[in-house]
Design a protein around this motif. Sequence first.
Motif, mmCIF file in Angstrom:
data_model
loop_
_atom_site.group_PDB
_atom_site.id
_atom_site.type_symbol
_atom_site.label_atom_id
_atom_site.label_comp_id
_atom_site.label_asym_id
_atom_site.label_seq_id
_atom_site.Cartn_x
_atom_site.Cartn_y
_atom_site.Cartn_z
ATOM 1 N N GLU A 22 0.845 -1.192 0.000
ATOM 2 C CA GLU A 22 0.000 0.000 0.000
ATOM 3 C C GLU A 22 0.881 1.244 0.000
ATOM 4 O O GLU A 22 1.821 1.355 0.761
ATOM 5 C CB GLU A 22 -0.908 -0.003 1.229
ATOM 6 C CG GLU A 22 -1.922 1.111 1.190
ATOM 7 C CD GLU A 22 -2.959 0.972 2.275
ATOM 8 O OE1 GLU A 22 -3.096 1.911 3.060
ATOM 9 O OE2 GLU A 22 -3.622 -0.073 2.335
ATOM 10 N N GLY A 23 0.580 2.149 -0.864
ATOM 11 C CA GLY A 23 1.347 3.379 -0.963
ATOM 12 C C GLY A 23 2.421 3.351 -2.031
ATOM 13 O O GLY A 23 2.914 4.396 -2.445
ATOM 14 N N LEU A 52 -16.082 1.758 -2.679
ATOM 15 C CA LEU A 52 -15.720 0.638 -3.549
ATOM 16 C C LEU A 52 -15.713 -0.717 -2.844
ATOM 17 O O LEU A 52 -15.755 -1.746 -3.512
ATOM 18 C CB LEU A 52 -14.319 0.852 -4.136
ATOM 19 C CG LEU A 52 -14.079 2.030 -5.063
ATOM 20 C CD1 LEU A 52 -12.612 2.075 -5.468
ATOM 21 C CD2 LEU A 52 -14.967 1.952 -6.276
ATOM 22 N N SER A 53 -15.650 -0.725 -1.536
ATOM 23 C CA SER A 53 -15.367 -1.974 -0.811
ATOM 24 C C SER A 53 -16.363 -3.098 -1.082
ATOM 25 O O SER A 53 -15.949 -4.250 -1.249
ATOM 26 C CB SER A 53 -15.248 -1.709 0.685
ATOM 27 O OG SER A 53 -16.454 -1.194 1.188
ATOM 28 N N THR A 54 -17.641 -2.805 -1.164
ATOM 29 C CA THR A 54 -18.631 -3.865 -1.396
ATOM 30 C C THR A 54 -18.478 -4.450 -2.796
ATOM 31 O O THR A 54 -18.475 -5.677 -2.962
ATOM 32 C CB THR A 54 -20.064 -3.321 -1.200
ATOM 33 O OG1 THR A 54 -20.162 -2.798 0.121
ATOM 34 C CG2 THR A 54 -21.098 -4.404 -1.388
ATOM 35 N N THR A 55 -18.343 -3.593 -3.785
ATOM 36 C CA THR A 55 -18.161 -4.070 -5.153
ATOM 37 C C THR A 55 -16.862 -4.861 -5.254
ATOM 38 O O THR A 55 -16.832 -5.955 -5.833
ATOM 39 C CB THR A 55 -18.138 -2.894 -6.153
ATOM 40 O OG1 THR A 55 -19.356 -2.166 -6.035
ATOM 41 C CG2 THR A 55 -17.971 -3.378 -7.583
ATOM 42 N N ALA A 66 -5.989 -9.349 -5.703
ATOM 43 C CA ALA A 66 -6.044 -8.199 -6.600
ATOM 44 C C ALA A 66 -6.998 -8.447 -7.759
ATOM 45 O O ALA A 66 -7.207 -9.579 -8.187
ATOM 46 C CB ALA A 66 -4.647 -7.899 -7.147
ATOM 47 N N LEU A 67 -7.552 -7.355 -8.263
ATOM 48 C CA LEU A 67 -8.418 -7.414 -9.439
ATOM 49 C C LEU A 67 -7.574 -7.295 -10.696
ATOM 50 O O LEU A 67 -6.595 -6.563 -10.726
ATOM 51 C CB LEU A 67 -9.410 -6.248 -9.441
ATOM 52 C CG LEU A 67 -10.406 -6.146 -8.286
ATOM 53 C CD1 LEU A 67 -11.275 -4.907 -8.463
ATOM 54 C CD2 LEU A 67 -11.252 -7.399 -8.184
ATOM 55 N N HIS A 131 -7.060 -0.494 -2.440
ATOM 56 C CA HIS A 131 -6.425 0.816 -2.321
ATOM 57 C C HIS A 131 -5.989 1.333 -3.691
ATOM 58 O O HIS A 131 -6.152 2.506 -4.013
ATOM 59 C CB HIS A 131 -5.233 0.723 -1.366
ATOM 60 C CG HIS A 131 -4.553 2.026 -1.123
ATOM 61 N ND1 HIS A 131 -3.426 2.400 -1.832
ATOM 62 C CD2 HIS A 131 -4.835 3.047 -0.281
ATOM 63 C CE1 HIS A 131 -3.043 3.592 -1.430
ATOM 64 N NE2 HIS A 131 -3.880 4.016 -0.483
ATOM 65 N N GLU A 132 -5.440 0.469 -4.515
ATOM 66 C CA GLU A 132 -4.938 0.879 -5.825
ATOM 67 C C GLU A 132 -6.064 1.221 -6.799
ATOM 68 O O GLU A 132 -5.929 2.144 -7.611
ATOM 69 C CB GLU A 132 -4.021 -0.201 -6.380
ATOM 70 C CG GLU A 132 -2.752 -0.314 -5.551
ATOM 71 C CD GLU A 132 -2.070 -1.661 -5.636
ATOM 72 O OE1 GLU A 132 -0.889 -1.717 -5.210
ATOM 73 O OE2 GLU A 132 -2.670 -2.650 -6.088
#
Length: 183
Positions: A22-23, A52-55, A66-67, A131-132
């Motif tokens: 992260e970061g 965005l968290s639920t999606t 990761a997506l 986060h990204e």
Amino acid sequence: ASASPSSFLAKDSDEPRDLFQEGALLSRLEEVLGSDHRQATEARVANIVGHLSTTFASLPKSDRGALGAPAARYTIHRYFIQRHGWQIKGLAPAGQAWSSSSPVAALGDRMSEDVHNIFEEHLGTHGFDLHEVAVLAATLENLIHAEASGRLRSTYTQLAQDTESTLTAEDAMDVVDTYLQSI
């Protein structure tokens, strides 16, 4: 070796996180865009993560959580539709399959090739964690906000109005009409 119930679903802490930390993405962007961009992005990220968290949780992810490009594109598209009612060129499917392009395409030609490359390299190598995805969404919001602010300042200048003064109702309507004609 036996596994305890508490460690069954735990992530391996010895896994190298390199660019996936992260970061790290924000740090690379800061090198190209400067600290003002980083501050503006960080100011938006926490709020965007919440939206965005639920999606994000509902979509398939890699072993690293990761997506890939299609899911990241869908997530950001959905965020802008739900949060702002915006259709963003490069995010909306426009009759294409969700897998047909990267969400980085939404940056268009308004960001340097270096910024495109940072996002594309990271997405292609690691995918995007929550986060990204939020960093890319915040970068797009910053870009849109800067463009809208610039047009509004230009409208005020064109109408010889001071941005710091109170407008009459008639002057305000002139600003709105002129601004809307510019978009």
